[in-house]
Design a protein around this motif. Structure first.
Motif: not given
Ligand code: SF4
Length: 288
Positions: A240-241, A244, A247-248, A254, A257
């Motif tokens: 998950k991290f 994330w 995506v960041m 980003y 999302a």
């Protein structure tokens, strides 16, 4: 060099000295000073304290952890626009314990300066204040330079537990000084200037100043929040991290999302609702 820049540079060059002076003064006035490495240790400390003093915590350890993260976001997280400058205090068990964040620490007076809404009255019984080590200022008179820079117009000082005959103040006062990566920033010639930040918010879009670039302590703020966001390290704590983090690092993905999150948000998830505007939207509007 402006006066605020000069003072903040002097503090960073003599941080050990001013922290030792603050510790000595506040301890002599009856306070306790604790040094912790980051938000996780702050949360562990608070959990232990509430357990020892039998103070009930709605939401349990997880809520203490979330509060510790809000109080101790670190300079870079603040400048990425991820946390308020003046997070709300947490009050537990009807004044048994209040946990707040400091705006400044004053070495010569052994004082803690709180800004924002901090209820007066006689309480709390125990006051815990969390502060990054860079928040220290040498002298009480330096506040005349720095307080006008902050958006808040409410100020409160703590110089120790309530003394005999005093009507206000906590029965116990504990200051938690947090490193939270600041020692590494201090050692980095390219990034140590960030520690001069006093969290006035002038360079952050959507806050006071609306993304202006005039930093009172001489930090190069041109595109700073965006720059720090793009430089943020990739977290490696499970898929998950990693997802994330991926995506960041892709600005368009980003943004997309974020739009999806706002469109399909459900209250029953029990998480804080996303803001009405994305950071990028606010940034673009702030630049106009
Ligand atoms: S303008 Fe300067 S002091 Fe104010 S928040 Fe931005 S970097 Fe910090």
């Amino acid at each position: 060099m402006t006066k605020p820049t000069e003072i903040r540079s002097h503090v960073l060059a003599n941080l050990d000295h001013y922290l030792a002076e603050l510790d000595k003064q506040l301890t002599a006035q009856g306070g306790t000073v604790v040094y912790l490495r980051g938000a996780d240790e702050v949360a562990d400390y608070l959990e232990l304290l509430t357990r020892e003093r039998e103070i009930p915590v709605p939401g349990g350890a997880e809520s203490l952890r979330r509060h510790a993260e809000r109080l101790e976001p670190g300079v870079e997280a603040y400048l990425r626009g991820e946390s308020p400058a003046d997070p709300e205090s947490l009050e537990l068990a009807d004044g048994a314990l209040r946990i707040s964040a400091a705006a400044f620490l004053i070495a010569d007076a052994g004082a803690i300066c709180l800004t924002g809404e901090h209820p007066g009255g006689t309480g709390p019984k125990i006051q815990v204040v969390v502060a990054g080590i860079e928040k220290v200022l040498p002298r009480m008179r330096d506040l005349a330079v720095f307080l006008p820079l902050l958006p808040s117009d409410t100020t409160r000082f703590l110089t120790g537990p309530r003394r005999a005959g005093e009507l206000d103040g906590p029965e116990e006062l504990c200051l938690i000084l947090v490193d939270g990566g600041r020692s590494e920033l201090l050692a980095s010639p390219e990034r140590r200037d960030l520690l001069r930040c006093v969290r006035c918010g002038a360079c952050l879009p959507g806050r006071v100043g609306g993304g202006g670039v005039d930093c009172p302590v001489g930090i190069d703020t041109e595109g700073l929040p965006l720059r720090l966001r793009e430089e943020a390290p990739l977290e490696v704590g499970g898929w998950k991290f990693r997802l994330w983090g991926y995506v960041m690092r892709k600005p368009r993905l980003y943004e997309f999302a974020g739009q999806m999150l706002r469109a399909f948000w459900r209250e029953e998830w029990g998480l804080p609702a996303p803001p009405a505007k994305s950071f990028r939207q606010a940034w673009r509007e702030g630049k106009k």
